[in-house]
Design an enzyme around this catalytic site. Structure first.
Site, PDB file in Angstrom:
ATOM      1  CG  PHE A 139      80.304 -11.554 -22.704  1.00 39.39           C
ATOM      2  CD1 PHE A 139      79.598 -10.721 -22.110  1.00 39.39           C
ATOM      3  CD2 PHE A 139      79.691 -12.351 -23.663  1.00 39.39           C
ATOM      4  CE1 PHE A 139      78.507 -10.401 -22.306  1.00 39.39           C
ATOM      5  CE2 PHE A 139      78.435 -12.082 -24.054  1.00 39.39           C
ATOM      6  CZ  PHE A 139      77.673 -11.042 -23.609  1.00 39.39           C
ATOM      7  CG  ASP A 224      81.114 -19.308 -24.005  1.00 38.07           C
ATOM      8  OD1 ASP A 224      81.228 -19.366 -25.207  1.00 38.07           O
ATOM      9  OD2 ASP A 224      80.636 -18.445 -23.399  1.00 38.07           O
ATOM     10  CE  LYS A 253      79.559 -13.299 -30.473  1.00 37.00           C
ATOM     11  NZ  LYS A 253      79.500 -13.740 -29.069  1.00 37.00           N
TER      12      LYS A 253
END
Ligand SMILES: *Cc1c(COP(=O)(O)O)cnc(C)c1O
Length: 397
Positions: A139, A224, A253
């Site tokens: 993702f 990532d 995040k």
């Protein structure tokens, strides 16, 4: 009618319905607890999907935002911004990286990484070396380029034509990675542990093999770490567990422990490919959010947050494993630090709904995997409370 229902009705009428929201109207938060508009308290083991890593409204982050908000909210990137410079220094000092591009989300950080590797490859080897290998069940975000990078049909479906030049390989399979590399390949991009894909930890040696293949074929390695970085796995960056360094890393995040911010970090040799005029962001790295980022990073690095993550991660994993011993429908417990998954033999959505009713926030990813990503400041007592609620739900199944 309670206050919540009124907001829910208004939200359903006018807010884009991209989330299939649960009936909780958020009002305030403190530590590992979220309170709704009617005063009901929830133990938060989702933490805004691994964003509120220092708990809700960490006082040092709040103070930094308040102080900065009164001084300077925004300033163009045509000028130097001290808070942005300080955050870049902290990130480079504690990682493999030399240079940071700031943006406002994870997807944007990945966009910057994808542009950087293509630009570097085009400048160095010519324009037909542009392919990027990513993993199935990865993702990387919701923009067109990042859904193109994301190896999930469910996320790509309906948005064709996608950005071309991506190749997908099964995550954890070294032979498949080797085979996928061709004359057009310029980079490999992966999450060190897949988050949305179901908390998938690759076999020992996989990230190292990816590094070796990149070195052999002159490819750039992008990690990532948007979900797993910044302490979540028990080390500042997840790649540290494997003794492997990427060439490019993306963060978002938890970077400011709440406020929206993203960062793409690269080694100097590659970072210079994004020269003046080749990339940008109006808000990226603005004084308000980078001030929060500096405050959050200082707390993370100086207040023994990662030590607590290691200790509480071990404790939570042991408690979840005890539940696994009790219930045959729990297939396995996996993850590292405070990103843990519980794979069930059936869909987990109903458990998530019941948990919400009983004052516990968790979520379910990849259909059957309950995900636990509490704030890194979580206490043993809070873990015990969580397990008690969860056990109560599982008992009734
Ligand atoms: C959340 C996430 C993203 C996307 O971040 P946004 O801020 O939602 O754009 C990208 N990669 C990973 C691994 C993520 O967990």
């Amino acid at each position: 009618m309670n206050k919540s229902q009124n907001w829910i009705d208004r939200g359903l009428a006018h807010v884009a319905n991209t989330y299939g929201r649960f009936p909780l109207v958020a009002a305030s938060g403190k530590g590992c607890w979220l309170t709704d508009i009617d005063g009901k308290r929830y133990l938060d083991f989702l933490a805004g999907v691994a964003v509120n890593s220092l708990g809700h409204c960490h006082p040092k982050v709040v103070a930094a935002l308040q102080e900065q908000a009164a001084k300077l909210l925004h300033c163009s990137n045509y000028y130097h911004i001290p808070q942005q410079i300080e955050l870049a220094e902290i990130l480079c000092e504690h990682s493999f990286g030399d240079r940071v591009f700031f943006c406002n989300s994870g997807a944007e950080a990945n966009e910057a990484a994808l542009k950087l590797v293509r630009k570097y490859s085009a400048d160095t080897y010519g324009t037909d070396r542009f392919e990027i290998i990513t993993a199935i069940d990865s993702f990387h975000g919701r923009t067109l380029a990042t859904i193109s990078a994301t190896g999930q049909d469910r996320i790509q479906s309906g948005f064709a034509p996608l950005i071309s030049g991506f190749k997908y390989v099964p995550f954890g399979d070294i032979a498949a990675l080797k085979t996928a590399i061709g004359p057009k390949t310029c980079a490999i991009m992966m999450e060190p542990i897949q988050g949305e894909g179901g908390i998938n930890v690759p076999p020992q040696g996989y990230l190292q093999a990816a590094r070796e293949l990149c070195d052999k074929h002159n490819l750039l390695l992008i990690f990532d770490e948007i979900q797993v970085g910044l302490g979540r796995t028990g080390k500042l960056f997840a790649y540290e567990h494997d003794n492997v360094e990427p060439d490019v890393m993306t963060l978002a995040k938890a970077l400011a422990a709440g406020p929206p911010i993203g960062a793409m970090i690269a080694r100097e040799k590659y970072a210079t490919a994004l020269s003046p005029g080749t990339h940008g962001s109006t808000f990226g790295g603005n004084p308000l959010l980078t001030a929060a980022g500096v405050a959050a990073m200082k707390v993370l690095l100086e207040d023994h947050i990662i030590d607590n993550c290691v200790a509480m991660g071990n404790y939570l994993k042991a408690q979840l494993e005890q539940l696994q011993n009790k219930y045959t429908f729990i297939k396995n417990i996996r993850g590292r630090g405070l990103i843990l998954g519980m794979e069930l033999t059936f869909e987990g959505a109903e458990i998530v709904k019941t948990a919400l009713q009983r004052g516990l926030l968790i979520n379910c990813t990849a259909g059957k995997v309950l995900r636990f990503v509490p704030p890194l400041i979580v206490t043993q007592d809070e873990i015990d409370q969580m397990i008690e609620i969860l056990d109560g739900i599982l008992k009734e199944l």
